[in-house]
Motif scaffolding. Structure first.
Motif, mmCIF file in Angstrom:
data_model
loop_
_atom_site.group_PDB
_atom_site.id
_atom_site.type_symbol
_atom_site.label_atom_id
_atom_site.label_comp_id
_atom_site.label_asym_id
_atom_site.label_seq_id
_atom_site.Cartn_x
_atom_site.Cartn_y
_atom_site.Cartn_z
ATOM 1 N N ASP A 171 -63.876 58.238 -75.639
ATOM 2 C CA ASP A 171 -64.801 59.342 -75.383
ATOM 3 C C ASP A 171 -63.998 60.632 -75.215
ATOM 4 O O ASP A 171 -63.259 60.777 -74.242
ATOM 5 C CB ASP A 171 -65.620 59.059 -74.120
ATOM 6 C CG ASP A 171 -66.693 60.114 -73.869
ATOM 7 O OD1 ASP A 171 -67.019 60.853 -74.824
ATOM 8 O OD2 ASP A 171 -67.190 60.185 -72.729
ATOM 9 N N PRO A 172 -64.116 61.570 -76.155
ATOM 10 C CA PRO A 172 -64.947 61.482 -77.364
ATOM 11 C C PRO A 172 -64.201 60.761 -78.492
ATOM 12 O O PRO A 172 -62.967 60.703 -78.490
ATOM 13 C CB PRO A 172 -65.167 62.954 -77.720
ATOM 14 C CG PRO A 172 -63.900 63.622 -77.269
ATOM 15 C CD PRO A 172 -63.492 62.896 -76.016
ATOM 16 N N PRO A 173 -64.945 60.230 -79.471
ATOM 17 C CA PRO A 173 -64.284 59.588 -80.612
ATOM 18 C C PRO A 173 -63.638 60.627 -81.518
ATOM 19 O O PRO A 173 -64.041 61.793 -81.550
ATOM 20 C CB PRO A 173 -65.445 58.882 -81.325
ATOM 21 C CG PRO A 173 -66.640 59.728 -80.989
ATOM 22 C CD PRO A 173 -66.413 60.206 -79.583
ATOM 23 N N ARG A 174 -62.633 60.171 -82.245
ATOM 24 C CA ARG A 174 -61.971 61.026 -83.230
ATOM 25 C C ARG A 174 -62.076 60.372 -84.605
ATOM 26 O O ARG A 174 -62.349 59.175 -84.720
ATOM 27 C CB ARG A 174 -60.498 61.217 -82.841
ATOM 28 C CG ARG A 174 -60.328 62.037 -81.566
ATOM 29 C CD ARG A 174 -59.071 61.690 -80.797
ATOM 30 N NE ARG A 174 -57.854 61.824 -81.588
ATOM 31 C CZ ARG A 174 -56.642 61.455 -81.158
ATOM 32 N NH1 ARG A 174 -56.496 60.925 -79.946
ATOM 33 N NH2 ARG A 174 -55.584 61.609 -81.922
ATOM 34 N N ASP A 175 -61.869 61.169 -85.626
ATOM 35 C CA ASP A 175 -61.976 60.653 -86.995
ATOM 36 C C ASP A 175 -60.687 59.919 -87.352
ATOM 37 O O ASP A 175 -59.856 60.394 -88.126
ATOM 38 C CB ASP A 175 -62.248 61.797 -87.973
ATOM 39 C CG ASP A 175 -62.528 61.289 -89.386
ATOM 40 O OD1 ASP A 175 -62.388 60.073 -89.621
ATOM 41 O OD2 ASP A 175 -62.879 62.111 -90.251
ATOM 42 N N ARG A 176 -60.542 58.745 -86.749
ATOM 43 C CA ARG A 176 -59.375 57.894 -86.994
ATOM 44 C C ARG A 176 -59.896 56.573 -87.555
ATOM 45 O O ARG A 176 -60.537 55.798 -86.843
ATOM 46 C CB ARG A 176 -58.586 57.668 -85.712
ATOM 47 C CG ARG A 176 -58.132 58.966 -85.023
ATOM 48 C CD ARG A 176 -57.202 58.664 -83.854
ATOM 49 N NE ARG A 176 -57.802 57.699 -82.934
ATOM 50 C CZ ARG A 176 -57.107 56.983 -82.043
ATOM 51 N NH1 ARG A 176 -55.793 57.112 -81.973
ATOM 52 N NH2 ARG A 176 -57.727 56.144 -81.230
ATOM 53 N N ARG A 177 -59.625 56.335 -88.810
ATOM 54 C CA ARG A 177 -60.197 55.190 -89.512
ATOM 55 C C ARG A 177 -59.116 54.163 -89.830
ATOM 56 O O ARG A 177 -57.946 54.500 -89.986
ATOM 57 C CB ARG A 177 -60.863 55.643 -90.815
ATOM 58 C CG ARG A 177 -61.745 56.864 -90.652
ATOM 59 C CD ARG A 177 -62.380 57.280 -91.960
ATOM 60 N NE ARG A 177 -62.958 58.615 -91.876
ATOM 61 C CZ ARG A 177 -63.723 59.163 -92.806
ATOM 62 N NH1 ARG A 177 -64.005 58.479 -93.914
ATOM 63 N NH2 ARG A 177 -64.199 60.390 -92.640
ATOM 64 N N GLY A 178 -59.533 52.912 -89.940
ATOM 65 C CA GLY A 178 -58.578 51.876 -90.295
ATOM 66 C C GLY A 178 -59.262 50.647 -90.843
ATOM 67 O O GLY A 178 -60.489 50.501 -90.772
ATOM 68 N N ARG A 179 -58.446 49.772 -91.411
ATOM 69 C CA ARG A 179 -58.900 48.448 -91.836
ATOM 70 C C ARG A 179 -57.704 47.510 -91.749
ATOM 71 O O ARG A 179 -56.551 47.940 -91.871
ATOM 72 C CB ARG A 179 -59.466 48.449 -93.255
ATOM 73 C CG ARG A 179 -58.512 48.886 -94.350
ATOM 74 C CD ARG A 179 -58.936 48.331 -95.712
ATOM 75 N NE ARG A 179 -58.691 46.894 -95.790
ATOM 76 C CZ ARG A 179 -59.542 46.009 -96.310
ATOM 77 N NH1 ARG A 179 -60.683 46.414 -96.821
ATOM 78 N NH2 ARG A 179 -59.243 44.719 -96.341
ATOM 79 N N HIS A 180 -57.989 46.226 -91.517
ATOM 80 C CA HIS A 180 -56.906 45.245 -91.590
ATOM 81 C C HIS A 180 -57.461 43.924 -92.085
ATOM 82 O O HIS A 180 -58.623 43.573 -91.860
ATOM 83 C CB HIS A 180 -56.166 45.109 -90.253
ATOM 84 C CG HIS A 180 -56.792 44.176 -89.255
ATOM 85 N ND1 HIS A 180 -56.558 42.820 -89.261
ATOM 86 C CD2 HIS A 180 -57.609 44.412 -88.205
ATOM 87 C CE1 HIS A 180 -57.217 42.262 -88.259
ATOM 88 N NE2 HIS A 180 -57.861 43.201 -87.605
ATOM 89 N N SER A 181 -56.618 43.212 -92.804
ATOM 90 C CA SER A 181 -56.979 41.913 -93.366
ATOM 91 C C SER A 181 -55.713 41.268 -93.898
ATOM 92 O O SER A 181 -54.647 41.893 -93.937
ATOM 93 C CB SER A 181 -57.995 42.077 -94.509
ATOM 94 O OG SER A 181 -57.380 42.694 -95.633
ATOM 95 N N ARG A 182 -55.843 40.014 -94.312
ATOM 96 C CA ARG A 182 -54.741 39.413 -95.054
ATOM 97 C C ARG A 182 -54.554 40.191 -96.356
ATOM 98 O O ARG A 182 -55.510 40.742 -96.903
ATOM 99 C CB ARG A 182 -55.031 37.934 -95.348
ATOM 100 C CG ARG A 182 -55.068 37.072 -94.099
ATOM 101 C CD ARG A 182 -54.918 35.584 -94.446
ATOM 102 N NE ARG A 182 -55.882 35.137 -95.432
ATOM 103 C CZ ARG A 182 -57.120 34.739 -95.154
ATOM 104 N NH1 ARG A 182 -57.557 34.758 -93.915
ATOM 105 N NH2 ARG A 182 -57.932 34.332 -96.111
ATOM 106 N N PRO A 183 -53.332 40.210 -96.904
ATOM 107 C CA PRO A 183 -53.039 41.093 -98.045
ATOM 108 C C PRO A 183 -53.381 40.478 -99.396
ATOM 109 O O PRO A 183 -52.568 40.497 -100.323
ATOM 110 C CB PRO A 183 -51.534 41.325 -97.905
ATOM 111 C CG PRO A 183 -51.020 40.049 -97.315
ATOM 112 C CD PRO A 183 -52.100 39.586 -96.366
ATOM 113 N N THR A 184 -54.585 39.938 -99.526
ATOM 114 C CA THR A 184 -55.018 39.400 -100.814
ATOM 115 C C THR A 184 -55.979 40.389 -101.461
ATOM 116 O O THR A 184 -56.747 41.067 -100.775
ATOM 117 C CB THR A 184 -55.708 38.042 -100.635
ATOM 118 O OG1 THR A 184 -56.787 38.171 -99.693
ATOM 119 C CG2 THR A 184 -54.722 37.002 -100.103
#
Length: 355
Positions: free
Chosen positions: A186-199
């Motif tokens: 609080d407050p949120p910021r425009d910080r985006r991400g993703r994670h997964s196995r690298p396939t």
């Protein structure tokens, strides 16, 4: 979580070398099932993984903590309830290689039966036929792990009506999730991400990644970007990290939004990464099929809608907080306590009935 042991004997049939969600799901499940009766873990070597006797670390830890017997390739498996996890490991062979005797056989279908567009994801009939021929049981049930997993199973069974006589559990055999939700930023910021196995199937086309992770975002963190780095994809505004190079908890400290899409030809069967993000107090944006299991705890959308949605949450912090708080009842319904109640309910029913 409480509940008296009911004396039911359990046998788990697993290919213990699955490195992802299957082994993690079984590990969490064993900790619940062991409260209800004696449990034996039956490990099966398969053509898919070869002849070694490796056990995924997360599964080995649970087996050791609970002091459970681990038996490799037993010719006979006997228990009141046999729980067979992820039958897709049989897809490169023609026989199971043993016999199963049970009051109830429950086959937990971690893999979707169909890919988007209706193409069969693996040779489902070959896998189920092997189990069917090997089993003598009063009841044989398929147990989907999610809304989307169930939908692909239902469609496949409808197309193969009359060939295979399997009942389907009325409630999903979900992956157990941590029910606690961290406080949102609080407050949120425009910080985006993703994670997964690298396939590659875990990643959408590059054009969609560009829509999801634009230059004007404060941060774009991609964990598991091994093949992007190997292909020398140049995006100076992306922080690309190899799979396993960063602790997942640290990853979530770096982002406020998990933006998760996959290849158009593939969908997650459950979406453990989404559950982890919700528990970490993040807003999750994903496709409707992947998000279906988590209801309104996620924001179902298309890649081209992501930027507008993120900007809206950043501009209205109260809406961000409200969205994060929607995760708590959803994760509680996927908790170890909920699984315990579901399993007790199933075992207390008359033998031969699937609900």
């Amino acid at each position: 979580m409480s509940g008296r042991p009911i004396g039911t004997s359990f046998a788990y049939v697993v290919e213990p070398r699955f490195s992802g969600g299957t082994s993690a799901a079984v590990a969490a499940e064993l900790r619940v099932t062991a409260q209800l009766g004696p449990v034996v873990v039956h490990a099966r070597r398969s053509t898919m993984f070869g002849g070694d006797r490796h056990v995924a670390p997360v599964l080995r830890q649970a087996i050791d903590e609970l002091s459970l017997p681990l038996i490799w390739d037993a010719p006979e498996i006997k228990a009141d309830v046999v729980i067979f996890h992820n039958p897709s490991f049989l897809k490169f062979q023609t026989t199971f290689g043993g016999r199963i005797f049970a009051r109830q056989l429950i086959v937990v279908t971690h893999e979707n039966f169909l890919r988007p567009g209706g193409v069969e994801a693996f040779d489902v009939a070959t896998c189920l036929d092997q189990i069917d021929r090997a089993t003598l049981a009063l009841s044989k049930c398929l147990a989907p792990i999610s809304v989307h997993n169930r939908a692909t199973m239902t469609e496949w069974l409808s197309a193969h009506r009359g060939r295979l006589d399997w009942k389907v559990l009325g409630s999903d055999w979900f992956n157990i999730c941590v029910p606690d939700v961290s406080e949102p930023r609080d407050p949120p910021r425009d910080r985006r991400g993703r994670h997964s196995r690298p396939t590659r199937e875990k990643f959408p086309p590059l054009a969609d990644l560009d829509l999801c992770f634009p230059p004007h975002s404060e941060a774009n963190v991609i964990l598991g970007a091994d093949f992007l780095m190997a292909a020398e994809v140049a995006r100076p505004h992306w922080t690309m990290l190899a799979f396993g190079s960063l602790d997942v908890a640290r990853f979530f400290e770096m982002v406020d939004f998990l933006v998760y899409f996959t290849a158009p030809t593939w969908r997650e069967s459950f979406g453990r990464v989404i559950a982890e993000a919700l528990a970490a107090g993040k807003v999750v944006l994903t496709d409707p099929d992947t998000g279906a299991t988590f209801g309104d705890a996620v924001v179902a959308c298309r890649p081209e809608e992501v930027d507008r949605l993120v900007q809206g949450f950043v501009a209205a912090p109260d809406s961000y907080t409200a969205q994060v708080q929607r995760a708590k009842p959803v994760l509680e319904a996927l908790s170890a306590s909920a699984f315990h109640r579901r399993l007790v309910q199933l075992l207390e029913l008359e033998a031969g009935v699937c609900v």
